[in-house]
Write an enzyme that holds these catalytic residues in place. Structure first.
Site, PDB file in Angstrom:
ATOM      1  CG  HIS A 156      -0.347   0.300   2.503  1.00  0.00           C
ATOM      2  ND1 HIS A 156      -0.047  -0.671   3.441  1.00  0.00           N
ATOM      3  CD2 HIS A 156       0.040   1.466   3.069  1.00  0.00           C
ATOM      4  CE1 HIS A 156       0.481  -0.112   4.506  1.00  0.00           C
ATOM      5  NE2 HIS A 156       0.550   1.189   4.310  1.00  0.00           N
ATOM      6  CG  ASP A 188      -0.098  -3.984   2.739  1.00  0.00           C
ATOM      7  OD1 ASP A 188       0.087  -3.394   1.661  1.00  0.00           O
ATOM      8  OD2 ASP A 188      -0.102  -3.398   3.833  1.00  0.00           O
ATOM      9  CB  SER A 265       3.343   1.698   6.256  1.00  0.00           C
ATOM     10  OG  SER A 265       2.223   1.942   7.063  1.00  0.00           O
TER      11      SER A 265
END
EC number: 3.4.21.108
Length: 421
Positions: A156, A188, A265
């Site tokens: 993402h 992901d 992230s």
């Protein structure tokens, strides 16, 4: 105290000191011819230490002037030395020992921080007024897994952003354009490639041996602040994706209280041996964050390497035909309970929805007014119970999405026009 000591010494010397000694240049003051004589009268000694007959002597005042400063200096040195021995301060040796014993987090960071990178997604349609360079649409983190420039991150962080380019900044400040090599939207995960060799590589550990309560360190670039370190413990090693409302994923996430926020992230979650045991993925609220276990990541990397050997990229996952520009998390009953216990202004009647965790600047969601922390409850009059419902709404093909959100205790409506890829 020092002045009182000087006065006592002066009285003592006046009373008990011997007559003044003097040296004779021609003859003694009272006819002495042996070269050394005595003078019982101090009145014959002037302020310049010279008498009328040319004799130079040392009076008791000279002794005081020499002896007192010397004595006080020696006394002060002795007191300082005694105080240094008695004062309960931490010596340099003791301090370094304590630091070596307790600052284990710093040792972890020193061993693996060089392999962590900062990832920027540049919008090629909009340019900075002053520099003329593409503006940063979003950012994230990653870490080097091969010396020849292969980098691991979250999917993402780098995909579903049309008209953008990926740029990677190393820990030493060097910046390189990156290409996306492998993507798995289901898990992901993604890999990037930059054209540079001899990079510091992150060691990969084993997530299967982790225990709840074990210390971990999260590295990354939260809020574009690169080289940021946070620490915490493993709260759970088996947080099933179904508990998080991620029905399309079969992953047991690592839950940690180490601070993971926007920009973290894709960064590594490492153990005290400096080995990556997870990939930072998402945050629900303060003290509740999740990482993808490194054992699961290794499976993705093995499949991606096999595909590259065959000359094709490894790209899987549910297709997203249109782009909205958010990162979201399904509000499961457990997550809702945690949010309500930590957030005072959340309505007790809330029973479903999707939490907007991140909104990409310049995206349709950003232009439409969505904000991080919003809870999406309906899209085009349909209830939204999990993230799959949002993807279904995007796939409907309607030009605009009428979205009902909960912002704090206030219900609001926003309209978003998704972009085609």
């Amino acid at each position: 105290m020092a002045l009182r000591s000087i006065n006592k010494l002066e009285v003592f010397l006046k009373r008990y000191s011997a007559p003044t000694l003097y040296y004779c240049s021609n003859k003694s003051a009272h006819g002495a011819t042996n070269g050394i004589g005595t003078d019982d009268s101090n009145n014959n000694y002037n302020n310049n230490n010279k008498n009328k007959n040319g004799y130079t002597g040392f009076s008791w005042r000279s002794v005081i002037r020499f002896f007192v400063p010397f004595s006080l200096g020696a006394l002060a040195s002795t007191m300082v030395a005694q105080r240094e021995e008695l004062t309960p301060t931490i010596s340099a040796r003791a301090l370094s020992g304590r630091r070596r014993e307790f600052n284990f987090i710093a040792d972890v960071v020193a061993g693996c921080a060089d392999s962590v990178v900062y990832i920027e997604i540049k919008d090629t349609r909009h340019f900075d007024y002053f520099s003329g360079q593409p503006i940063t649409a979003s950012n994230g983190s990653g870490f080097v897994i091969e010396q020849n420039g292969l980098i691991l991150t979250n999917a993402h962080v780098v995909i579903n952003k049309p008209n953008t380019m990926v740029q990677v900044r190393l820990s030493d400040g060097r910046t390189f354009p990156a290409t996306i090599e492998d993507v798995d939207q289901t898990s992901d995960l993604a890999t990037l490639r930059i054209q540079v060799n001899n990079l510091s590589v992150m060691k990969l550990g084993k997530s299967s041996t982790l225990r709840s309560g074990e210390w971990v360190v999260a590295l990354g670039s939260p809020l574009a602040l690169s080289n940021t370190v946070t620490a915490g413990v493993i709260s759970s090693t088996q947080r099933a994706s179904q508990e998080l409302g991620l029905r399309n994923r079969d992953i047991n996430y690592l839950q940690t209280d180490a601070a993971i926020t926007f920009g973290n992230s894709g960064g590594p979650l490492v153990n005290l041996d400096g080995e990556a045991i997870g990939v930072n993925s998402m945050k629900v609220t303060a003290g509740i964050s999740f990482a993808i276990p490194i054992d699961y990541v290794k499976v993705f990397l093995e499949r991606a390497a096999a595909r590259r050997r065959k000359g094709s990229a490894y790209k899987t996952g549910y297709p997203v035909k249109r782009y909205m520009g958010i990162t979201m998390l399904t509000l499961t009953p457990d997550i809702l309970f945690e949010l309500k216990s930590r957030t005072q202004n959340m309505p007790n009647t809330l029973s479903h929805g999707v939490l907007v965790w991140k909104v990409i600047v310049g995206s349709p969601a950003h232009s439409g007014g969505l904000q991080p922390g919003d809870i999406v409850t309906h899209i085009n009059k349909k209830e939204i119970k999990n993230s799959s419902d949002v993807y279904d709404a995007l796939a409907d093909g309607k030009k605009e999405l009428d979205i009902v959100i909960l912002r704090g205790v206030k219900q609001m409506r926003v309209t978003i026009t998704p972009e085609d890829p």
